[in-house]
Design a protein around this motif. Structure first.
Motif, short mmCIF file in Angstrom:
data_model
loop_
_atom_site.label_atom_id
_atom_site.label_comp_id
_atom_site.label_asym_id
_atom_site.label_seq_id
_atom_site.Cartn_x
_atom_site.Cartn_y
_atom_site.Cartn_z
N ILE A 162 0.80 -1.23 0.00
CA ILE A 162 0.00 0.00 0.00
C ILE A 162 0.83 1.27 0.00
N THR A 163 2.16 1.15 0.05
CA THR A 163 3.02 2.33 0.09
C THR A 163 2.77 3.23 -1.11
N GLY A 164 2.53 4.51 -0.83
CA GLY A 164 2.31 5.49 -1.89
C GLY A 164 0.90 5.54 -2.42
N ARG A 165 0.00 4.72 -1.90
CA ARG A 165 -1.36 4.65 -2.44
C ARG A 165 -2.38 5.41 -1.60
N GLU A 166 -2.05 5.69 -0.36
CA GLU A 166 -3.07 6.19 0.57
C GLU A 166 -3.38 7.66 0.30
#
Length: 227
Positions: A162-166
């Protein structure tokens, strides 16, 4: 200074906004349905597709047949605007992979549709173990519905996924068709458990106010979950 739009120019139509809320719905309860209604409102969606899993890959076999669970879902939804009991996973052979279901919805509603997969925090914590988890983000946004009774640290694999997606708001999420992650605390946050509903039914205890009235009547009339 704002220049007037040329005569005859109209704004392009808003791309459709829809969410997939999957699960075993074993049985559907008021927590499921209230979450769907609040998702519809908070994300300004056109529709929420509640999709029963036929063969859930990471869970045990549901207690009643897929067809019976779909019937209960339809009874529970009734005439609620914007909620749809969607049987597409029941028409597919093999495990009910969410990536395949999202691909089906994407094909139906087009590349510009804002497509959301909503899931609870407990399911989110196992996301890295799902079938083709990266493909989920290629097809849709993920919205994690916080639950009062589910808090835990993220695994390294999930953190990397999920890194960079939030993003931090529904508007930011809906700026693109797919690829984002939004954590959402819905207003009601009803912590109703299908496991507890099944236990109460098996023991002959009341499930009043845990289920829609039509669902309760059908379950009791047909003796479902009484074993």
């Amino acid at each position: 200074m704002h220049l007037p739009l040329p005569t005859g120019v109209i704004d392009p139509p808003r791309p459709p906004r829809l969410a997939m809320l999957g699960g075993t719905f074993d049985p559907v309860h008021l927590g499921h349905l209230r979450s769907a209604v609040e998702l519809l409102e908070v994300l300004e969606l056109d529709r929420v597709h509640l999709i029963p899993a036929s063969v859930p890959p990471l869970r045990g076999e549901p207690r009643v047949s897929p067809e019976e669970r779909l019937l209960l879902l339809r009874l529970g939804i009734g005439d609620t605007p914007g909620l749809v009991a969607d049987p597409r996973e029941l028409h597919r052979e093999g495990p009910s992979y969410s990536a395949d279901t999202l691909a089906s919805l994407r094909k139906e509603f087009g590349v510009d549709a804002r497509l959301v997969m909503a899931l609870g925090h407990d399911a989110f914590l196992r996301l890295a173990d799902w079938h083709e988890p990266e493909r989920l983000f290629a097809m849709a946004h993920l919205v994690v519905i916080d639950r009062p009774d589910h808090e835990a640290p993220l695994s390294a694999a999930l953190d990397a996924l999920i890194t960079g997606r939030e993003v931090d708001s529904p508007d930011a999420l809906m700026a693109r068709p797919a690829g984002g992650l939004l954590r959402l605390a819905l207003p009601t946050r009803m912590a109703i458990s299908a496991t507890e509903v099944r236990r109460r039914l098996a023991e002959g205890n009341s499930v009043r106010y845990l289920l829609p009235e039509a669902v309760e009547h059908h379950l009791l009339a047909h003796g479902l979950y009484r074993y």
